[in-house]
Design a protein around this motif. Structure first.
Motif, PDB file in Angstrom:
ATOM      1  N   PHE A  52       0.850  -1.187   0.000  1.00 32.35           N
ATOM      2  CA  PHE A  52       0.000   0.000   0.000  1.00 32.35           C
ATOM      3  C   PHE A  52       0.885   1.237   0.000  1.00 32.35           C
ATOM      4  CE2 PHE A  52      -2.867   3.049   2.267  1.00 32.35           C
ATOM      5  CZ  PHE A  52      -3.937   3.006   1.382  1.00 32.35           C
ATOM      6  N   GLY A  53       0.934   1.948  -1.138  1.00 27.21           N
ATOM      7  CA  GLY A  53       1.856   3.075  -1.197  1.00 27.21           C
ATOM      8  C   GLY A  53       1.562   4.032  -2.340  1.00 27.21           C
ATOM      9  N   ASN A  54       2.609   4.746  -2.757  1.00 27.08           N
ATOM     10  CA  ASN A  54       2.479   5.757  -3.803  1.00 27.08           C
ATOM     11  C   ASN A  54       3.115   5.270  -5.104  1.00 27.08           C
ATOM     12  OD1 ASN A  54       5.300   6.191  -3.354  1.00 27.08           O
ATOM     13  ND2 ASN A  54       4.781   7.559  -1.661  1.00 27.08           N
ATOM     14  N   SER A  55       3.666   6.201  -5.890  1.00 28.26           N
ATOM     15  CA  SER A  55       4.215   5.835  -7.200  1.00 28.26           C
ATOM     16  C   SER A  55       5.412   4.902  -7.099  1.00 28.26           C
ATOM     17  CB  SER A  55       4.618   7.098  -7.970  1.00 28.26           C
ATOM     18  OG  SER A  55       5.597   7.840  -7.257  1.00 28.26           O
ATOM     19  N   LEU A  56       6.121   4.933  -5.992  1.00 29.48           N
ATOM     20  CA  LEU A  56       7.252   4.031  -5.824  1.00 29.48           C
ATOM     21  C   LEU A  56       6.784   2.585  -5.752  1.00 29.48           C
ATOM     22  CD1 LEU A  56       9.322   6.076  -3.219  1.00 29.48           C
ATOM     23  CD2 LEU A  56       9.844   5.756  -5.650  1.00 29.48           C
ATOM     24  N   THR A  57       5.650   2.370  -5.119  1.00 29.57           N
ATOM     25  CA  THR A  57       5.062   1.037  -5.070  1.00 29.57           C
ATOM     26  C   THR A  57       4.397   0.699  -6.392  1.00 29.57           C
ATOM     27  OG1 THR A  57       4.726   1.030  -2.667  1.00 29.57           O
ATOM     28  CG2 THR A  57       3.256  -0.355  -3.970  1.00 29.57           C
ATOM     29  N   ALA A  58       3.715   1.679  -6.983  1.00 31.12           N
ATOM     30  CA  ALA A  58       3.000   1.440  -8.241  1.00 31.12           C
ATOM     31  C   ALA A  58       3.952   1.101  -9.387  1.00 31.12           C
ATOM     32  CB  ALA A  58       2.166   2.669  -8.604  1.00 31.12           C
ATOM     33  N   GLY A  59       5.204   1.580  -9.288  1.00 30.25           N
ATOM     34  CA  GLY A  59       6.173   1.332 -10.360  1.00 30.25           C
ATOM     35  C   GLY A  59       6.009   2.290 -11.513  1.00 30.25           C
ATOM     36  N   MET A  60       5.789   3.551 -11.197  1.00 25.98           N
ATOM     37  CA  MET A  60       5.563   4.575 -12.215  1.00 25.98           C
ATOM     38  C   MET A  60       6.693   4.589 -13.251  1.00 25.98           C
ATOM     39  SD  MET A  60       4.958   8.644 -11.593  1.00 25.98           S
ATOM     40  CE  MET A  60       4.819   9.780 -12.962  1.00 25.98           C
ATOM     41  N   GLY A  61       6.299   4.600 -14.539  1.00 33.76           N
ATOM     42  CA  GLY A  61       7.278   4.673 -15.614  1.00 33.76           C
ATOM     43  C   GLY A  61       7.745   3.330 -16.132  1.00 33.76           C
ATOM     44  N   LEU A  62       7.314   2.256 -15.470  1.00 31.72           N
ATOM     45  CA  LEU A  62       7.732   0.920 -15.861  1.00 31.72           C
ATOM     46  C   LEU A  62       6.519   0.018 -16.062  1.00 31.72           C
ATOM     47  CD1 LEU A  62      10.661   0.310 -13.338  1.00 31.72           C
ATOM     48  CD2 LEU A  62      10.857   1.041 -15.718  1.00 31.72           C
ATOM     49  N   GLU A  63       6.765  -1.154 -16.604  1.00 31.87           N
ATOM     50  CA  GLU A  63       5.721  -2.164 -16.674  1.00 31.87           C
ATOM     51  C   GLU A  63       5.432  -2.664 -15.257  1.00 31.87           C
ATOM     52  OE1 GLU A  63       3.987  -3.171 -19.323  1.00 31.87           O
ATOM     53  OE2 GLU A  63       5.067  -1.674 -20.525  1.00 31.87           O
ATOM     54  N   PRO A  64       4.183  -3.013 -14.969  1.00 36.65           N
ATOM     55  CA  PRO A  64       3.849  -3.533 -13.632  1.00 36.65           C
ATOM     56  C   PRO A  64       4.740  -4.699 -13.213  1.00 36.65           C
ATOM     57  CG  PRO A  64       1.845  -3.096 -14.870  1.00 36.65           C
ATOM     58  CD  PRO A  64       2.980  -2.906 -15.835  1.00 36.65           C
ATOM     59  N   SER A  65       5.167  -5.493 -14.178  1.00 38.00           N
ATOM     60  CA  SER A  65       6.005  -6.657 -13.875  1.00 38.00           C
ATOM     61  C   SER A  65       7.401  -6.271 -13.416  1.00 38.00           C
ATOM     62  CB  SER A  65       6.107  -7.564 -15.105  1.00 38.00           C
ATOM     63  OG  SER A  65       6.704  -6.873 -16.199  1.00 38.00           O
ATOM     64  N   GLU A  66       7.779  -4.989 -13.592  1.00 30.84           N
ATOM     65  CA  GLU A  66       9.115  -4.541 -13.203  1.00 30.84           C
ATOM     66  C   GLU A  66       9.123  -3.838 -11.854  1.00 30.84           C
ATOM     67  OE1 GLU A  66      11.368  -3.543 -17.345  1.00 30.84           O
ATOM     68  OE2 GLU A  66       9.606  -2.299 -16.924  1.00 30.84           O
ATOM     69  N   ALA A  67       7.961  -3.520 -11.322  1.00 31.20           N
ATOM     70  CA  ALA A  67       7.875  -2.857 -10.018  1.00 31.20           C
ATOM     71  C   ALA A  67       8.242  -3.855  -8.922  1.00 31.20           C
ATOM     72  CB  ALA A  67       6.468  -2.312  -9.790  1.00 31.20           C
ATOM     73  N   PHE A  68       8.695  -3.346  -7.780  1.00 29.40           N
ATOM     74  CA  PHE A  68       9.204  -4.267  -6.764  1.00 29.40           C
ATOM     75  C   PHE A  68       8.158  -5.227  -6.196  1.00 29.40           C
ATOM     76  CE2 PHE A  68       8.005  -0.809  -3.821  1.00 29.40           C
ATOM     77  CZ  PHE A  68       7.489  -1.511  -2.738  1.00 29.40           C
ATOM     78  N   PRO A  69       6.856  -4.871  -6.110  1.00 35.62           N
ATOM     79  CA  PRO A  69       5.906  -5.888  -5.646  1.00 35.62           C
ATOM     80  C   PRO A  69       5.868  -7.115  -6.556  1.00 35.62           C
ATOM     81  CG  PRO A  69       4.946  -3.710  -5.409  1.00 35.62           C
ATOM     82  CD  PRO A  69       6.196  -3.546  -6.226  1.00 35.62           C
ATOM     83  N   ALA A  70       5.937  -6.906  -7.881  1.00 32.31           N
ATOM     84  CA  ALA A  70       5.953  -8.038  -8.813  1.00 32.31           C
ATOM     85  C   ALA A  70       7.234  -8.848  -8.662  1.00 32.31           C
ATOM     86  CB  ALA A  70       5.821  -7.532 -10.253  1.00 32.31           C
ATOM     87  N   LEU A  71       8.333  -8.164  -8.380  1.00 32.86           N
ATOM     88  CA  LEU A  71       9.604  -8.873  -8.172  1.00 32.86           C
ATOM     89  C   LEU A  71       9.555  -9.704  -6.897  1.00 32.86           C
ATOM     90  CD1 LEU A  71      12.192  -6.100  -9.174  1.00 32.86           C
ATOM     91  CD2 LEU A  71      11.181  -7.904 -10.598  1.00 32.86           C
ATOM     92  N   ILE A  72       8.855  -9.198  -5.892  1.00 35.59           N
ATOM     93  CA  ILE A  72       8.663  -9.975  -4.662  1.00 35.59           C
ATOM     94  C   ILE A  72       7.820 -11.212  -4.961  1.00 35.59           C
ATOM     95  CG2 ILE A  72       7.520  -9.981  -2.404  1.00 35.59           C
ATOM     96  CD1 ILE A  72      10.136  -8.522  -2.289  1.00 35.59           C
TER      97      ILE A  72
END
Length: 231
Positions: A52-72
């Motif tokens: 639960f967060g802001n653009s850092l969690t959402a992965g702004m500027g990248l594909e959703p698969s590249e954001a850290f929640p998807a990496l987790i």
């Protein structure tokens, strides 16, 4: 230190600029509902980790698969953990707006709740006590919804634009709340990434895909022990 200050100053400017931003048919329907129910049942067998967060969690500027929640999620899958990761990041989110939507997010059962909010408050000079109160309220709401939910609080830092006292007090919000509520703490979500142009996108704010791999490790260092204990 100079890199971090450069990163934070760039972040402040970016935030300020972007903040303005029937029988046969009935049978078919019944069959569809059965499939949906079965799928939902399978999903419910997995514990949920909600970020639960802001653009850092959402992965702004990248594909959703590249954001850290998807990496987790990828890390969990590779290690055989039965968890479903939910990315509830929203660009521009403050602690106040996060508090306003938390009830909706908690409509699903959550086993681990990772709270990454506060940076936008600090960059806008919102009073420290207001930010602290909103974060505390979010934690209280999560605990009330399900006392068994494990909570992780992600720490954040801001530039000294608002003065050194404000900057220090802001940084201390997170460890103080973590200790008070007996929840896990990620000391600084962007440790090893903030201020490094090689690890951030052109805006100098949001991590690149490579930068998010480091963010993943910052999160995993805290999350892993919690999951092992639960297992």
């Amino acid at each position: 230190m100079r890199n971090l200050r450069h990163y934070c100053t760039t972040l402040l400017l970016f935030i300020l600029l972007s903040c303005g931003e029937k029988t046969d048919k009935k049978s078919e329907e019944t069959s569809t509902e059965e499939v949906k129910t079965e799928t939902k049942s399978k999903k419910s067998e997995e514990d949920v980790i909600l970020f639960f967060g802001n653009s850092l969690t959402a992965g702004m500027g990248l594909e959703p698969s590249e954001a850290f929640p998807a990496l987790i999620q990828n890390r969990l899958d590779s290690l055989g953990y039965d968890y479903e990761v939910v990315n509830a990041g929203l660009s521009g989110e403050t602690t106040a707006s996060g508090k306003n939507r938390i009830d909706w997010v908690l409509n699903q059962e959550v086993d681990v709740f990772v709270l990454e909010l506060g940076a936008n408050d600090g960059l806008r000079g919102i009073p420290i006590e207001e930010t602290r109160r909103n974060l505390q309220d979010i934690i209280d709401i999560v605990k009330k919804k399900n006392p068994e939910t494990k909570i992780v609080l992600a720490g954040m830092q801001i530039p000294p634009n608002m003065g050194q006292d404000y900057t220090s007090e802001f940084r201390n919000i997170f460890p103080e709340l973590a200790q008070k509520n007996n929840v896990a703490l990620i000391p600084f979500l962007l440790e090893g990434v903030a201020g490094d142009p090689e690890l951030n996108q052109q805006d100098g704010i949001h991590p690149t895909a490579q930068g998010y791999k480091i963010v993943r490790e910052n999160v995993w260092n805290v999350l892993e022990g919690m999951l092992k204990e639960k297992r």
